[in-house]
Scaffold this motif. Structure first.
Motif, PDB file in Angstrom:
ATOM      1  N   GLY A  48      58.011  -3.592 -67.252  1.00  0.00           N
ATOM      2  CA  GLY A  48      58.321  -4.706 -66.911  1.00  0.00           C
ATOM      3  C   GLY A  48      58.368  -5.083 -65.501  1.00  0.00           C
ATOM      4  N   GLU A  49      59.294  -3.997 -64.790  1.00  0.00           N
ATOM      5  CA  GLU A  49      59.670  -4.289 -63.399  1.00  0.00           C
ATOM      6  C   GLU A  49      58.439  -3.828 -62.649  1.00  0.00           C
ATOM      7  OE1 GLU A  49      62.228  -5.001 -61.631  1.00  0.00           O
ATOM      8  OE2 GLU A  49      61.342  -4.152 -59.564  1.00  0.00           O
ATOM      9  N   TRP A  50      57.630  -3.072 -62.982  1.00  0.00           N
ATOM     10  CA  TRP A  50      56.133  -2.804 -62.252  1.00  0.00           C
ATOM     11  C   TRP A  50      55.245  -3.835 -62.243  1.00  0.00           C
ATOM     12  CZ3 TRP A  50      55.418   3.047 -63.625  1.00  0.00           C
ATOM     13  CH2 TRP A  50      56.322   3.833 -63.310  1.00  0.00           C
ATOM     14  N   ALA A  51      55.254  -4.574 -63.250  1.00  0.00           N
ATOM     15  CA  ALA A  51      54.443  -5.735 -63.472  1.00  0.00           C
ATOM     16  C   ALA A  51      54.770  -6.972 -62.355  1.00  0.00           C
ATOM     17  CB  ALA A  51      54.411  -6.475 -64.980  1.00  0.00           C
ATOM     18  N   LEU A  52      56.270  -6.980 -62.235  1.00  0.00           N
ATOM     19  CA  LEU A  52      56.669  -7.952 -61.420  1.00  0.00           C
ATOM     20  C   LEU A  52      56.521  -7.570 -59.762  1.00  0.00           C
ATOM     21  CD1 LEU A  52      59.823  -9.132 -63.135  1.00  0.00           C
ATOM     22  CD2 LEU A  52      57.683 -10.351 -62.949  1.00  0.00           C
ATOM     23  N   SER A  53      56.851  -6.363 -59.563  1.00  0.00           N
ATOM     24  CA  SER A  53      56.899  -5.786 -58.159  1.00  0.00           C
ATOM     25  C   SER A  53      56.389  -4.557 -57.860  1.00  0.00           C
ATOM     26  CB  SER A  53      58.449  -5.971 -57.729  1.00  0.00           C
ATOM     27  OG  SER A  53      59.203  -5.436 -58.764  1.00  0.00           O
TER      28      SER A  53
ATOM     29  N   THR B 261      66.743 -16.160 -61.591  1.00  0.00           N
ATOM     30  CA  THR B 261      65.956 -16.700 -60.238  1.00  0.00           C
ATOM     31  C   THR B 261      65.169 -15.453 -59.974  1.00  0.00           C
ATOM     32  OG1 THR B 261      67.658 -18.112 -59.661  1.00  0.00           O
ATOM     33  CG2 THR B 261      66.057 -17.580 -58.024  1.00  0.00           C
ATOM     34  N   LEU B 262      63.979 -15.658 -59.850  1.00  0.00           N
ATOM     35  CA  LEU B 262      62.958 -14.304 -59.497  1.00  0.00           C
ATOM     36  C   LEU B 262      63.074 -14.276 -58.138  1.00  0.00           C
ATOM     37  CD1 LEU B 262      61.370 -11.847 -60.518  1.00  0.00           C
ATOM     38  CD2 LEU B 262      59.322 -13.486 -60.659  1.00  0.00           C
ATOM     39  N   GLN B 263      63.790 -13.239 -57.479  1.00  0.00           N
ATOM     40  CA  GLN B 263      63.585 -13.117 -56.159  1.00  0.00           C
ATOM     41  C   GLN B 263      62.341 -12.396 -55.660  1.00  0.00           C
ATOM     42  OE1 GLN B 263      66.145 -14.162 -54.471  1.00  0.00           O
ATOM     43  NE2 GLN B 263      67.537 -14.521 -55.956  1.00  0.00           N
ATOM     44  N   SER B 264      61.998 -12.380 -54.283  1.00  0.00           N
ATOM     45  CA  SER B 264      60.745 -11.943 -53.681  1.00  0.00           C
ATOM     46  C   SER B 264      60.917 -10.419 -53.594  1.00  0.00           C
ATOM     47  CB  SER B 264      60.418 -12.616 -52.589  1.00  0.00           C
ATOM     48  OG  SER B 264      59.249 -12.155 -52.022  1.00  0.00           O
ATOM     49  N   THR B 265      60.885  -9.833 -54.814  1.00  0.00           N
ATOM     50  CA  THR B 265      61.389  -8.198 -54.771  1.00  0.00           C
ATOM     51  C   THR B 265      60.319  -7.202 -54.315  1.00  0.00           C
ATOM     52  OG1 THR B 265      61.048  -8.017 -57.303  1.00  0.00           O
ATOM     53  CG2 THR B 265      63.339  -8.398 -56.152  1.00  0.00           C
ATOM     54  N   GLY B 266      58.952  -7.979 -54.104  1.00  0.00           N
ATOM     55  CA  GLY B 266      57.811  -6.880 -53.984  1.00  0.00           C
ATOM     56  C   GLY B 266      57.911  -6.232 -52.643  1.00  0.00           C
ATOM     57  N   TYR B 267      56.862  -5.359 -52.314  1.00  0.00           N
ATOM     58  CA  TYR B 267      56.922  -4.354 -51.415  1.00  0.00           C
ATOM     59  C   TYR B 267      56.970  -5.168 -49.805  1.00  0.00           C
ATOM     60  CZ  TYR B 267      55.545  -0.072 -49.153  1.00  0.00           C
ATOM     61  OH  TYR B 267      55.602   0.903 -48.365  1.00  0.00           O
TER      62      TYR B 267
END
Ligand code: ATP
Ligand code: TPS
Ligand code: MG
Ligand code: MG
Ligand code: MG
Length: 321
Positions: free
Chosen positions: A249-254, A308-314
């Motif tokens: 789940g986490e990897w799909a998002l970020s 709220t989905l923060q911008s947690t990407g790379y």
């Protein structure tokens, strides 16, 4: 193989694009155009974007070009040209360099692209920097700022597989997933899909390089909209769910580097989008909706509630002040 021998070896025997006026071999590249031109660049650094401990240089070349083609796709353009700037360390063999170009050529062939230039220097850390150009019919640019109230949100493919493949490569367990490793090494940017949607008057697109948590926020900010994502609808492959149930789940998002497309369209255009996806055998999933907002943000809804989905990407340069 020294610099000039390399240039002779990689000079194309012919060009796929009829607009090439002068390709590799002069001081610079020349092409002729009556359309809008899209221009993008992406850089790959050894031990940041790839490790030669786990990836052969064929895949390094393929992925470096894929990152660029993915940005051309995200603008809705038809890929046409690329140039390659290389900083190579002394441990690169001739075979490594040729394989790097073969990897780029594998993807270039699929997208009808020509190698039209570059630069070659020796240095102390490997860098592969690519610049790519595409064509765009006037007023058919597909911008992050084009999401509108009432739109539906879609994504191509499945998300998180590239991160799963990276895990398989960097921390191999007793068995390995060839599927996830392939998804990491040879992603498939959706340029033909995006460029084939010219019948739509408006389409908002962004490509997934850092992870949709990041790209959805970029759309929300650029468009001044609230994006609502349904967590349960986000497409995750069975392979990723089975092998990494706790992280999928986490990897799909970020996780990032999926090089899929995230976008929004008016609900009336859903069918045209699905039709195009069917033609190209691309998985397309509707994962949410857009609403007007004074505060641009991304909300992640699930059966457990809303966050709220923060911008947690790379993000690069984070360690700096
Ligand atoms: N060093 C830089 N100098 C000038 N413009 C930059 C620089 N870095 C990024 N940009 C510009 O900032 C915008 C956003 O760049 P960004 O790299 O985040 O997008 P992207 O290529 O889609 O993402 P990714 O690099 O993760 O693939 C683009 O217009 C890009 O050209
Ligand atoms: C060896 C190794 N370590 C880590 C990663 C993961 N990684 C590197 S850059 C990036 C985001 C996109 O970068 P950019 O914003 O520059 O396009 C991600 C997810 C990798 N691929 N290889
Ligand atoms: Mg970039
Ligand atoms: Mg991008
Ligand atoms: Mg990035």
């Amino acid at each position: 193989m020294e610099e000039f021998e390399l240039i002779r070896k990689i000079t194309p025997a012919y060009y796929r694009q009829p607009s090439v006026v002068k390709g590799v071999g002069d001081d610079a590249f020349v092409f002729r155009s009556s359309e809008d031109i899209v221009f993008t660049t992406d850089t790959m650094v050894e031990e940041v974007h790839f490790s030669r401990k786990t990836m052969d240089t064929h895949a390094v070349g393929y992925r470096a070009l894929a990152a660029n083609v993915s940005d051309l796709a995200a603008m809705g353009s038809r890929p046409a040209f690329y140039s390659v700037s290389l900083v190579l360390t002394p441990d690169w063999t001739d075979e490594d360099i040729i394989a790097l170009y073969d990897g780029m050529e594998q993807l270039a062939g699929k997208h009808n692209m020509d190698l039209v230039g570059g630069d070659t220097v020796s240095g102390s850390q490997t860098v592969v920097a690519i610049t790519a150009h595409g064509y765009l019919p006037p007023d058919k640019g597909r911008y992050r700022s084009d999401a509108a109230d009432g739109d539906v949100i879609f994504v191509t493919g499945t998300l998180g597989d590239s991160r799963g493949g990276l895990e398989e490569l960097m921390n191999p367990g007793e068995s390995v997933s060839d599927y996830l490793i392939e998804r990491h090494r040879y992603p498939e940017p959706k340029a033909a899909f995006a460029a084939g949607l010219t019948s739509l008057s408006r389409l908002c697109l962004n490509d997934v390089s850092d992870g949709i948590a990041s790209e959805a926020n970029e759309i929300a900010t650029a468009s001044g909209m609230r994006l609502h994502l349904q967590k349960e609808k986000i497409p995750v492959s069975e392979e990723l769910k089975t092998r990494y149930p706790d992280q999928a789940g986490e990897w799909a998002l970020s996780g990032g580097e999926d090089f899929e497309l995230l976008g929004t369209v008016a609900p009336g255009d859903k069918e045209a989008l699905l039709e195009r996806a069917r033609e190209l055998d691309i998985r397309l999933t509707f994962i949410g909706t857009v609403s007007d907002s004074n505060l641009p943000e991304v909300l992640l809804h699930s059966s457990h509630g809303t966050e709220t989905l923060q911008s947690t990407g790379y993000t690069h340069l984070k360690e700096r002040r």
